[in-house]
Design a protein around this motif. Sequence first.
Motif, PDB file in Angstrom:
ATOM      1  N   GLY A 113       4.772  14.553  -0.138  1.00 38.50           N
ATOM      2  CA  GLY A 113       3.504  14.706  -0.853  1.00 38.50           C
ATOM      3  C   GLY A 113       3.642  14.814  -2.354  1.00 38.50           C
ATOM      4  N   ILE A 114       4.853  15.034  -2.851  1.00 40.49           N
ATOM      5  CA  ILE A 114       5.082  15.067  -4.301  1.00 40.49           C
ATOM      6  C   ILE A 114       5.122  13.651  -4.877  1.00 40.49           C
ATOM      7  CG2 ILE A 114       6.701  15.813  -6.107  1.00 40.49           C
ATOM      8  CD1 ILE A 114       7.767  17.905  -4.109  1.00 40.49           C
ATOM      9  N   LEU A 115       5.455  12.685  -4.021  1.00 37.44           N
ATOM     10  CA  LEU A 115       5.804  11.345  -4.499  1.00 37.44           C
ATOM     11  C   LEU A 115       4.644  10.448  -4.932  1.00 37.44           C
ATOM     12  CD1 LEU A 115       8.619  10.643  -1.909  1.00 37.44           C
ATOM     13  CD2 LEU A 115       8.925  10.949  -4.376  1.00 37.44           C
ATOM     14  N   PRO A 116       3.437  10.542  -4.376  1.00 37.16           N
ATOM     15  CA  PRO A 116       2.394   9.597  -4.788  1.00 37.16           C
ATOM     16  C   PRO A 116       2.144   9.568  -6.289  1.00 37.16           C
ATOM     17  CG  PRO A 116       1.720  10.702  -2.792  1.00 37.16           C
ATOM     18  CD  PRO A 116       2.985  11.382  -3.240  1.00 37.16           C
ATOM     19  N   GLU A 117       2.020  10.745  -6.916  1.00 38.16           N
ATOM     20  CA  GLU A 117       1.788  10.780  -8.364  1.00 38.16           C
ATOM     21  C   GLU A 117       2.983  10.224  -9.132  1.00 38.16           C
ATOM     22  OE1 GLU A 117      -0.895  13.887  -6.608  1.00 38.16           O
ATOM     23  OE2 GLU A 117       1.198  13.350  -6.352  1.00 38.16           O
ATOM     24  N   ILE A 118       4.190  10.545  -8.649  1.00 35.03           N
ATOM     25  CA  ILE A 118       5.400  10.055  -9.303  1.00 35.03           C
ATOM     26  C   ILE A 118       5.458   8.533  -9.262  1.00 35.03           C
ATOM     27  CG2 ILE A 118       7.920   9.959  -9.076  1.00 35.03           C
ATOM     28  CD1 ILE A 118       7.824  12.886  -8.164  1.00 35.03           C
ATOM     29  N   MET A 119       5.198   7.961  -8.089  1.00 34.06           N
ATOM     30  CA  MET A 119       5.256   6.518  -7.944  1.00 34.06           C
ATOM     31  C   MET A 119       4.107   5.830  -8.698  1.00 34.06           C
ATOM     32  SD  MET A 119       8.020   6.360  -6.343  1.00 34.06           S
ATOM     33  CE  MET A 119       8.090   4.573  -6.221  1.00 34.06           C
ATOM     34  N   THR A 159       4.658  17.902 -10.777  1.00 31.28           N
ATOM     35  CA  THR A 159       5.592  19.005 -11.027  1.00 31.28           C
ATOM     36  C   THR A 159       5.066  20.321 -10.462  1.00 31.28           C
ATOM     37  OG1 THR A 159       4.662  19.147 -13.280  1.00 31.28           O
ATOM     38  CG2 THR A 159       6.756  18.000 -13.013  1.00 31.28           C
ATOM     39  N   GLN A 160       3.746  20.496 -10.456  1.00 30.01           N
ATOM     40  CA  GLN A 160       3.201  21.700  -9.834  1.00 30.01           C
ATOM     41  C   GLN A 160       3.469  21.688  -8.335  1.00 30.01           C
ATOM     42  OE1 GLN A 160       1.541  24.291 -11.711  1.00 30.01           O
ATOM     43  NE2 GLN A 160       2.131  25.318  -9.819  1.00 30.01           N
ATOM     44  N   SER A 161       3.308  20.527  -7.707  1.00 30.70           N
ATOM     45  CA  SER A 161       3.629  20.412  -6.283  1.00 30.70           C
ATOM     46  C   SER A 161       5.121  20.653  -6.053  1.00 30.70           C
ATOM     47  CB  SER A 161       3.246  19.024  -5.763  1.00 30.70           C
ATOM     48  OG  SER A 161       1.859  18.811  -5.847  1.00 30.70           O
ATOM     49  N   LEU A 162       5.947  20.153  -6.958  1.00 28.08           N
ATOM     50  CA  LEU A 162       7.398  20.305  -6.827  1.00 28.08           C
ATOM     51  C   LEU A 162       7.805  21.772  -6.814  1.00 28.08           C
ATOM     52  CD1 LEU A 162      10.061  18.189  -8.695  1.00 28.08           C
ATOM     53  CD2 LEU A 162      10.296  20.658  -8.544  1.00 28.08           C
ATOM     54  N   ILE A 195      13.550  10.458 -12.366  1.00 27.07           N
ATOM     55  CA  ILE A 195      14.371  11.669 -12.237  1.00 27.07           C
ATOM     56  C   ILE A 195      13.743  12.623 -11.212  1.00 27.07           C
ATOM     57  CG2 ILE A 195      15.194  13.723 -13.451  1.00 27.07           C
ATOM     58  CD1 ILE A 195      15.305  11.871 -16.003  1.00 27.07           C
ATOM     59  N   LEU A 196      12.430  12.786 -11.278  1.00 25.41           N
ATOM     60  CA  LEU A 196      11.751  13.660 -10.319  1.00 25.41           C
ATOM     61  C   LEU A 196      11.792  13.069  -8.910  1.00 25.41           C
ATOM     62  CD1 LEU A 196       8.646  14.740 -12.428  1.00 25.41           C
ATOM     63  CD2 LEU A 196      10.720  16.071 -11.970  1.00 25.41           C
ATOM     64  N   MET A 221       0.849  -1.195   0.000  1.00 20.88           N
ATOM     65  CA  MET A 221       0.000   0.000   0.000  1.00 20.88           C
ATOM     66  C   MET A 221       0.878   1.236   0.000  1.00 20.88           C
ATOM     67  SD  MET A 221      -2.860  -1.222   2.744  1.00 20.88           S
ATOM     68  CE  MET A 221      -1.609  -2.027   3.756  1.00 20.88           C
ATOM     69  N   LYS A 222       0.551   2.154  -0.886  1.00 18.84           N
ATOM     70  CA  LYS A 222       1.423   3.312  -1.041  1.00 18.84           C
ATOM     71  C   LYS A 222       1.400   4.189   0.189  1.00 18.84           C
ATOM     72  CE  LYS A 222       0.216   3.394  -5.818  1.00 18.84           C
ATOM     73  NZ  LYS A 222      -0.748   2.360  -5.539  1.00 18.84           N
ATOM     74  N   LYS A 223       2.525   4.824   0.398  1.00 16.75           N
ATOM     75  CA  LYS A 223       2.626   5.772   1.485  1.00 16.75           C
ATOM     76  C   LYS A 223       2.300   7.155   0.926  1.00 16.75           C
ATOM     77  CE  LYS A 223       4.554   2.309   3.640  1.00 16.75           C
ATOM     78  NZ  LYS A 223       4.632   1.316   2.591  1.00 16.75           N
ATOM     79  N   ILE A 224       1.093   7.636   1.092  1.00 17.18           N
ATOM     80  CA  ILE A 224       0.688   8.909   0.516  1.00 17.18           C
ATOM     81  C   ILE A 224       0.556   9.926   1.639  1.00 17.18           C
ATOM     82  CG2 ILE A 224      -1.125  10.109  -0.748  1.00 17.18           C
ATOM     83  CD1 ILE A 224      -1.716   7.533  -2.195  1.00 17.18           C
ATOM     84  N   ILE A 225       1.300  10.972   1.530  1.00 16.79           N
ATOM     85  CA  ILE A 225       1.319  11.991   2.579  1.00 16.79           C
ATOM     86  C   ILE A 225       0.550  13.219   2.114  1.00 16.79           C
ATOM     87  CG2 ILE A 225       2.810  13.422   4.014  1.00 16.79           C
ATOM     88  CD1 ILE A 225       4.925  11.328   3.739  1.00 16.79           C
ATOM     89  N   ILE A 226      -0.242  13.758   2.985  1.00 17.72           N
ATOM     90  CA  ILE A 226      -1.075  14.904   2.651  1.00 17.72           C
ATOM     91  C   ILE A 226      -0.209  16.100   2.324  1.00 17.72           C
ATOM     92  CG2 ILE A 226      -2.849  16.460   3.525  1.00 17.72           C
ATOM     93  CD1 ILE A 226      -3.707  14.187   5.388  1.00 17.72           C
TER      94      ILE A 226
END
Length: 485
Positions: free
Chosen positions: A91-97, A44-47, A126-127, A1-6
């Motif tokens: 919080g940037i990582l969920p979409e990336i993963m 990328t917008q979150s980044l 890369i991101l 289960m993904k670790k998704i942070i708010i």
Amino acid sequence: MKKIIIICILFVSISSCTSDYEELNKDPLAATKVPTTALLTAATQSLINVNSGLGYNKTMMFYSQQWAQRETTTRSVYGLSPDGDWSAFYGILPEIMEIIKLNTGEDKDSYAAYGKNENQIAVATILKVWVFHNLTDTWGNVPYSETFNDDITSPKFDKQEDIYPALLQELKDAVALIDTNASGFTNGDLMYNGDMTKWKAFANSMRARIAMRMSEVNPGLAKTEVADALGASVFTSNNDNAVIAFQNEEANANPLYIEFLTQKWTFIAEPLTDLMNSYGSGTASTPSDPRTSKYADPNDAGEYIGFPYGLETTDTFNYAIGDRSLPNATTRAIDFNSYIMTYSELLFIKAEAEQRGWFGTAGNAATTYKQAITASMEQWGVSSTATTSYLAQTDVLYNASNWKKYIGEQKYLALFSQGGNAWSEWRRLDYPILNFPTAGLLNTTEIPRRYFYPTNEGIINGDNLDQAVIDMGGDTFSTRMWWDQ
């Protein structure tokens, strides 16, 4: 289960929400099939909201003494409570993963409609490396290798000396996946518009940055990786810069623009203007560095004078707003650029590699150093005539016998607006010389070398946090990074 942070909006501290690994098990993307192009745009917008925001980046602009604040000066006198929440980064990582998962899963062929699977994986990787690179350079040992393991709810904190080689390998793996003859993301790529040649150059350039950052503690690996990266395809002009522009709309606007709609709190710091005016015969009214007018607006008297750094809030009101320089109107425009890595930085890395004898020859360092400054001038729209005059000044001319000072100062100036990166390079090279504030709110004895772990982490991942603190040698502002020796 993904670790998704708010994801949280950043205000007074690095961020104001709390991380909760229990919440990471919920996957909001599972209900519907989301195009990977939309996931990339969101990531990328979150980044850039972190990279150029009023939380993390603003704090690091204070720590590097490039900005100062007239009101609520807590961050610039290191008076924050010991709670450095990292939710905005994680919080940037969920979409990336999710991009990586969808392009490696059973249904990956359907996602190839958004770009070749391998190219999508490479971009996401890369991101991902950028995120963890900044996480570890802010906190040191952080959850990395177990963060997205479905069976682990309390991930271990990997040591920074282990994370760095792993990040270098991830970048090499990403480059190996890239097919420049095939499509990148068909849309949603706010940085390079699907140009995989540029993504490849960014990956190699960032690898050179990461490798050089460990130059003092693992010179053998640093030398190998820097030379290999610089010998591959890297940035060759400012057209290759890793940069994303904010949008001409308040929902996705430059955070500094939003701040200035209601208040003028953020100023150019006096240590920065003093340094820029120190070369040649520069003065507050006629600064020798032509970037001064690009970074700062003149005060009411037509002079470029930064705001005193490190004052308590009550003392800042002794200085009228019109007496000191605000950030230039361009840098606080609604659609200003968020610079992630630039050609100028890559050239400074190359100059240092040449000086160290890691790439090319030491005799080339002076030329590359001048090219790096020139690239910075071009990035900020300075004329070639003004650039030539600046480079001719005696105290700008490269001095190999004191190369850390020359590269350190000029790289610091070129990294304006990149708070975290400027702070890291100051920690590594110890230039320029920054002054420790004297205000009474200070809770450290030196300019911070790292940030506190999140308080909430002690509740949700306490055993691993305790071990990380032991491994780090403490959880204070003065605890140094592995590479900061």
